[in-house]
Design an enzyme around this catalytic site. Structure first.
Site, PDB file in Angstrom:
ATOM      1  N   GLU A 166       0.813  -1.222   0.000  1.00 13.37           N
ATOM      2  CA  GLU A 166       0.000   0.000   0.000  1.00 13.37           C
ATOM      3  C   GLU A 166       0.847   1.274   0.000  1.00 13.37           C
ATOM      4  O   GLU A 166       0.408   2.322  -0.481  1.00 13.37           O
ATOM      5  CB  GLU A 166      -0.954   0.016   1.191  1.00 13.37           C
ATOM      6  N   GLN A 221      -9.137  -6.034  12.005  1.00  8.15           N
ATOM      7  CA  GLN A 221      -8.550  -5.035  11.098  1.00  8.15           C
ATOM      8  C   GLN A 221      -9.113  -3.635  11.305  1.00  8.15           C
ATOM      9  O   GLN A 221      -9.285  -2.868  10.356  1.00  8.15           O
ATOM     10  CB  GLN A 221      -8.675  -5.478   9.631  1.00  8.15           C
TER      11      GLN A 221
END
Ligand SMILES: Cc1cc2nc3c(=O)[nH]c(=O)nc-3n(C[C@H](O)[C@H](O)[C@H](O)COP(=O)(O)OP(=O)(O)OC[C@H]3O[C@@H](n4cnc5c(N)ncnc54)[C@H](O)[C@@H]3O)c2cc1C
Ligand SMILES: Cc1ncc(C[n+]2csc(CCOP(=O)(O)OP(=O)(O)O)c2C)c(N)n1
Ligand SMILES: [Mg+2]
Length: 588
Positions: A66, A129
């Site tokens: 990312e 998450q």
């Protein structure tokens, strides 16, 4: 899933469409004209990925990390001036993106980063998450949003793009909980206006202040124009060139402003600052009127502030962000406004003004500058036949590509400084690097982002064997999306910039700056499906670059084995004034 005429008509007739939040999001991005999104999927963004799947106007680029998604979108934004867009999932997706966001923030780059979030009902419950995206990113964004209702999605995206690109640009994070992307909502079309009472960046400078600036400029005896990234961000290179040509004054650029004024013009004194030229730094210290344009008096530019303040000079500062003005040095004539607008006004005032400049004083000033310039502080051992001098690689590349459309990115370290010093940028937005945060690892993703935006251009990354390993996995993305870039690694087997500081500031105690066990970069490049080259002799530098350029459709990794002991000069040491430069190893 483009917005069709029928849809627009339906919306105009007041009939909303029933859409999922994720579909509204994609429509909003389409309405903003987004062509590319760099991203990485995960649970929290699967509805958004599903909506992406059903459309074909936005190309998604699946990166390998990312951090690289944000850097690639950032590189795209720097080269084009458009807003770069990245998409990441919640938790680790977002935390991986943090370095990229901070990098863009420090250099004022317009970006929108869409992050997935756990469902609204689960926020705060340590859900799988989950992370506090708004909290984590607050200090490194221009603004951030948590969307709690799909009804707000379209307007939030509208605001995000507006904030990212207006005023002083910067990254905006939009946090989208999974249920918000899943729920259906009546879509009334993309808003055509955005109103935010508390956010109204000033574009037009104050006429009275500009007039004061004009008087100072026209009566100056030793004037100097110091320009930065703001000129590029504000697309004001033509106005800057016009003003400098009219006045005939010397000009310098910061690292972030290179290309704002053509390096090949005689009035350009080179980059200033820690690794700036003698003439650029001496002029900064000795001028009597300084016009600062879209530059923020960074500590790498003014050196020791007490030393900088020793000489009296009047400072005019044009900046769109009032908080940039008088932040580090006291300014006499602040002008808050957009650089293009303010320079346009200043140019017309110069044209109309009858004030005669002091030709004699100016001629003396130029004479002094030429004496500084004649010391040729960027000279190096050009004819060395035994070892490749890193400067030689950059200079050769510049000689070969100066007349073509070439973009040059860099990573962070000595190689970055040599690229800035020896590649002479004549055009704006051709030099792409991380200045404020100084992020190792940007080189490959930046190049990748630019190559998509500018497929016809040649895109180079000048990197080091340390930096390039921080996002090396993106070689895989380059292959998948056919973005052939040319990587020039100045491999000195050291974290060179660290080694240089240890040599100069830490009495040669080289603590953990040597890179042992480096990979075989040629084989590594080949393993990723690209071309690798090992270049060990000075006479092979030019042929290697020529061959790499011929391989237009291939990514080529050039592993140049360069002099491991070479240092970047001039150098202003920590705590020193900008005219107290080390010019070479003989000064050590
Ligand atoms: C290893 C290393 C060494 C470095 N050495 C040097 C060096 O020797 N010399 C050097 O210069 N830098 C150096 N830097 C970079 C330095 O850290 C800063 O990033 C850089 O000096 C900042 O450049 P800038 O002042 O142009 O500001 P930028 O960060 O580009 O900021 C732009 C300014 O313009 C304003 N602005 C934006 N848009 C507009 C607009 N439309 N109108 C008006 N104003 C606008 C912003 O508000 C901001 O104040 C180095 C970095 C690294 C990593
Ligand atoms: C992510 C990150 N970690 C650490 C640093 C500190 N740092 C600045 S330059 C540098 C060395 C870079 O080495 P290399 O890429 O080989 O370039 P060289 O200086 O040798 O040209 C380091 C470690 C940084 N800028 N970024
Ligand atoms: Mg190195």
């Amino acid at each position: 899933m483009e917005i069709s005429k029928a849809e627009t008509a339906a919306v105009a007739a007041g009939q909303p469409q029933e859409l999922m939040g994720s579909e509204v999001l994609i429509k909003a991005l389409q309405a903003e004209g987004v062509k590319y999104i760099w991203g990485y999927p995960g649970g929290a963004v699967l509805y958004i990925y599903d909506a992406l799947y059903k459309q074909d106007t936005i190309q998604h680029v699946l990166v390998r990390h990312e951090q690289a998604a944000v850097h690639a979108a950032d590189g795209y934004a720097r080269a084009t001036g458009d807003v770069g867009v990245a998409l990441v999932t919640s938790g680790p997706g977002l935390t991986n993106a943090v370095t990229g966001i901070a990098t863009a923030y420090m250099d004022s780059i317009p970006m929108v980063i869409v992050a997935g979030q756990v469902p609204t009902a689960a926020i705060g419950l340590d859900a799988f998450q989950e992370c506090d995206t708004v909290g984590i990113t607050r200090p490194i964004v221009k603004h951030n949003f948590l969307v709690k209702d799909p009804k707000d999605l379209a307007m939030t995206i509208k605001k995000a793009f507006h904030i990212a690109r207006s005023g002083r640009p910067g990254p905006v994070v939009v946090d989208v909980p999974k249920d918000v992307s899943f729920k259906k909502v009546g879509y009334h079309g993309y808003p055509d206006k955005v109103e935010m009472r508390s956010y109204n960046p000033v574009r037009k400078g104050h006429g009275g202040q500009i007039r004061k600036a004009l008087q100072l400029l026209l009566t100056a005896k030793r004037p100097y124009i110091y320009t930065g990234g703001g000129v590029l961000l504000g697309n004001a290179t033509n106005e800057l060139r016009t003003l400098v040509d009219m006045l005939g004054y010397p000009v310098t650029n910061t690292l972030m402003g290179l290309g704002a004024y053509p390096a090949s013009d005689r009035k350009f004194l080179g980059m200033l600052g820690m690794h700036g030229t003698i003439e650029a730094n001496n002029a900064m210290q000795n001028c009597d009127v300084l016009l600062a344009v879209g530059a923020r008096f960074d500590d790498r530019v003014i050196g020791n502030p007490k030393h900088f303040a020793q000489n009296e000079r009047k400072i005019i500062h044009i900046d769109i962000d009032p908080s940039s003005i008088s932040k580090r040095v006291k300014v006499d004539v602040p002008i808050v406004g957009d650089v293009k607008d303010v320079l346009t006004e200043l140019i017309s005032m110069v044209r109309e003004s009858g004030t005669k400049r002091d030709a004699g004083a100016l001629a003396d000033w130029w004479k002094t500058i030429e004496t500084w310039r004649s010391r040729d502080c960027l000279k190096y051992d050009r004819d060395n036949k035994d070892v490749i001098k890193p400067q030689y690689v950059v200079e050769t590349l510049w000689n070969m590509t100066k007349d073509v459309e070439a973009y040059v990115c860099s990573d962070v370290g000595q190689h970055q400084m040599w690229a800035a010093q020896y590649y002479r940028f004549d055009e704006p937005r051709r030099w792409i690097n991380s200045g404020g945060l100084g992020t190792m690892g940007v080189g490959i993703p930046y190049a990748m982002g630019i190559k998509l935006a500018k497929p016809e251009a040649e895109v180079f990354t000048i990197t080091g064997e340390g930096s390039v390993q921080m996002c090396i996995q993106e070689l895989s993305t380059c292959l998948q999306y056919n973005t052939p870039i040319k990587i020039c690694s100045l491999n000195n087997r050291y974290l060179g910039m660290v080694r240089q500081w240890q040599e100069i500031e830490y009495s040669g105690r080289y603590s953990h700056s040597y890179m042992d066990a480096l990979p075989n970069f040629v084989k590594l490049a080949e393993a990723y499906g690209h071309v690798g080259m090992l270049i060990e002799r000075p006479q092979d530098v030019e042929p290697a670059l020529r061959e790499a350029r011929k391989l237009k459709d291939r990514t080529v990794f050039m592993d140049f084995r360069t002099d491991p002991t070479e240092n970047v000069f001039p150098m202003v040491q920590a705590g020193k004034g900008i005219t107290e430069m080390l010019l070479g190893s003989e000064d050590l």
